[in-house]
Design a protein around this motif. Structure first.
Motif, PDB file in Angstrom:
ATOM      1  N   HIS A 142       2.813  16.498 -12.987  1.00 10.81           N
ATOM      2  CA  HIS A 142       3.712  17.485 -13.226  1.00 10.81           C
ATOM      3  C   HIS A 142       4.636  17.620 -11.806  1.00 10.81           C
ATOM      4  CE1 HIS A 142       0.815  18.513 -16.250  1.00 10.81           C
ATOM      5  NE2 HIS A 142       1.535  19.283 -16.762  1.00 10.81           N
ATOM      6  N   MET A 143       4.985  16.475 -11.286  1.00  9.96           N
ATOM      7  CA  MET A 143       5.993  16.562 -10.250  1.00  9.96           C
ATOM      8  C   MET A 143       7.302  16.594 -10.922  1.00  9.96           C
ATOM      9  SD  MET A 143       5.579  13.089  -8.338  1.00  9.96           S
ATOM     10  CE  MET A 143       6.229  11.592  -9.303  1.00  9.96           C
ATOM     11  N   GLU A 144       8.435  16.882 -10.246  1.00 13.57           N
ATOM     12  CA  GLU A 144       9.702  17.278 -10.581  1.00 13.57           C
ATOM     13  C   GLU A 144      10.241  16.136 -11.390  1.00 13.57           C
ATOM     14  OE1 GLU A 144      12.711  19.733 -11.299  1.00 13.57           O
ATOM     15  OE2 GLU A 144      10.958  20.086 -10.265  1.00 13.57           O
ATOM     16  N   PRO A 145       9.980  14.818 -10.970  1.00 14.33           N
ATOM     17  CA  PRO A 145      10.907  13.794 -11.912  1.00 14.33           C
ATOM     18  C   PRO A 145      10.123  13.868 -13.419  1.00 14.33           C
ATOM     19  CG  PRO A 145      10.211  12.822  -9.995  1.00 14.33           C
ATOM     20  CD  PRO A 145       9.709  14.197  -9.903  1.00 14.33           C
ATOM     21  N   GLY A 148      11.591  16.449 -15.204  1.00 17.38           N
ATOM     22  CA  GLY A 148      12.843  15.839 -15.823  1.00 17.38           C
ATOM     23  C   GLY A 148      12.863  15.215 -16.977  1.00 17.38           C
ATOM     24  N   LEU A 149      11.835  14.346 -16.865  1.00 14.57           N
ATOM     25  CA  LEU A 149      11.406  13.318 -18.189  1.00 14.57           C
ATOM     26  C   LEU A 149      11.366  14.119 -19.292  1.00 14.57           C
ATOM     27  CD1 LEU A 149      11.360  10.544 -19.447  1.00 14.57           C
ATOM     28  CD2 LEU A 149       8.906  10.393 -18.677  1.00 14.57           C
ATOM     29  N   VAL A 150      10.389  15.102 -19.104  1.00 11.71           N
ATOM     30  CA  VAL A 150      10.163  16.347 -20.095  1.00 11.71           C
ATOM     31  C   VAL A 150      11.530  16.790 -20.730  1.00 11.71           C
ATOM     32  CG1 VAL A 150       9.069  18.397 -21.194  1.00 11.71           C
ATOM     33  CG2 VAL A 150       7.911  16.848 -19.468  1.00 11.71           C
ATOM     34  N   ASP A 151      12.557  17.283 -19.804  1.00  4.75           N
ATOM     35  CA  ASP A 151      13.769  17.848 -20.430  1.00  4.75           C
ATOM     36  C   ASP A 151      14.290  16.881 -21.309  1.00  4.75           C
ATOM     37  OD1 ASP A 151      12.950  20.334 -19.436  1.00  4.75           O
ATOM     38  OD2 ASP A 151      13.911  19.929 -17.489  1.00  4.75           O
ATOM     39  N   GLU A 168       6.178  17.182 -23.489  1.00  4.33           N
ATOM     40  CA  GLU A 168       5.342  17.363 -22.349  1.00  4.33           C
ATOM     41  C   GLU A 168       4.302  16.175 -22.208  1.00  4.33           C
ATOM     42  OE1 GLU A 168       2.770  20.375 -19.372  1.00  4.33           O
ATOM     43  OE2 GLU A 168       3.537  20.976 -21.164  1.00  4.33           O
ATOM     44  N   MET A 169       3.516  16.078 -23.212  1.00  3.78           N
ATOM     45  CA  MET A 169       2.417  15.178 -23.328  1.00  3.78           C
ATOM     46  C   MET A 169       2.938  13.647 -23.467  1.00  3.78           C
ATOM     47  SD  MET A 169      -0.860  14.076 -23.095  1.00  3.78           S
ATOM     48  CE  MET A 169      -1.583  15.488 -23.515  1.00  3.78           C
TER      49      MET A 169
END
Length: 213
Positions: A142-145, A148-151, A168-169
């Protein structure tokens, strides 16, 4: 014999400028830099607060103005690792057309590989340690990158670029597949061909999302 008296220094005039200390953000960065260099050399367990303040050339009390203890500094180093990693990804994606969803996904992987390899020694000492507690297990996922991939996956799905029911998953799974792939290449001594490694990971992710080659 004539006695001479030493003249006392003149008292400072009211309102005179005093020596300036370093800005707090500079001092904090210097403590982080000192801690990073030491944990790379001695490991987390082998690095003490005394070591850090000596390397940063500050009083021990100064350390506690910024961090309540060594664990807090290590957490800050982990967060800084993630920021650098994310910045490398952002730089790669900035070269792509915002509407090129496939290209932006490929850029995420390209920037991620370079961002990881640039800091792999630091990554290992910060995250692959006995004192990395179970409650911290979700840090990588759950770090920032990864956010960003989730988004990216969510927005790309909304634009019809791919089908993803759980962004998310899916992002977490793809992140750990990427992570494992790079680790495997490192273990096999195949990091000399970074472009080939990036292409291999990009092809895998495309297949995982049901995209054409």
């Amino acid at each position: 014999m004539i006695e001479t008296r030493r003249r006392r220094p003149a008292a400072a005039e009211p309102g005179a400028a005093r020596p300036r200390t370093k800005p707090s953000e500079v001092r904090r960065r210097e403590l982080l830099d000192a801690g990073e260099a030491l944990v790379l050399k001695k490991g987390i367990a082998g690095t003490s607060i005394d070591d850090i303040v000596a390397a940063a050339d500050v009083a021990k009390g100064t350390f506690y103005l910024y961090f309540p203890g060594k664990e807090a500094l290590v957490e800050a180093l982990r967060a800084r690792f993630a920021e650098r990693f994310g910045a490398r990804i952002a730089a790669a994606q900035a070269k792509r057309d915002p509407a090129d969803w496939s290209g932006r996904l490929a850029a995420w992987l390209e920037g991620g590989v370079h961002g990881y390899l640039d800091q792999v020694e630091l990554h290992d000492v910060l995250f692959h340690t006995p004192d990395f507690l179970p409650r911290q297990r979700r840090v990588d996922g759950h770090m920032e990158p990864v956010r960003g991939l989730v988004d990216l996956l969510r927005d790309g799905a909304a634009a019809g670029a791919w089908e993803v029911t759980d962004p998310e998953m899916t992002a977490v799974l793809l992140f750990y597949a990427f992570h494992g792939g790079v680790d495997h290449a490192i273990a096999d001594g195949r990091t000399g061909d970074v472009a080939g490694l990036v292409a291999e990971l990009q092809a895998f992710v495309r297949r995982a999302l049901g995209l054409s080659a």
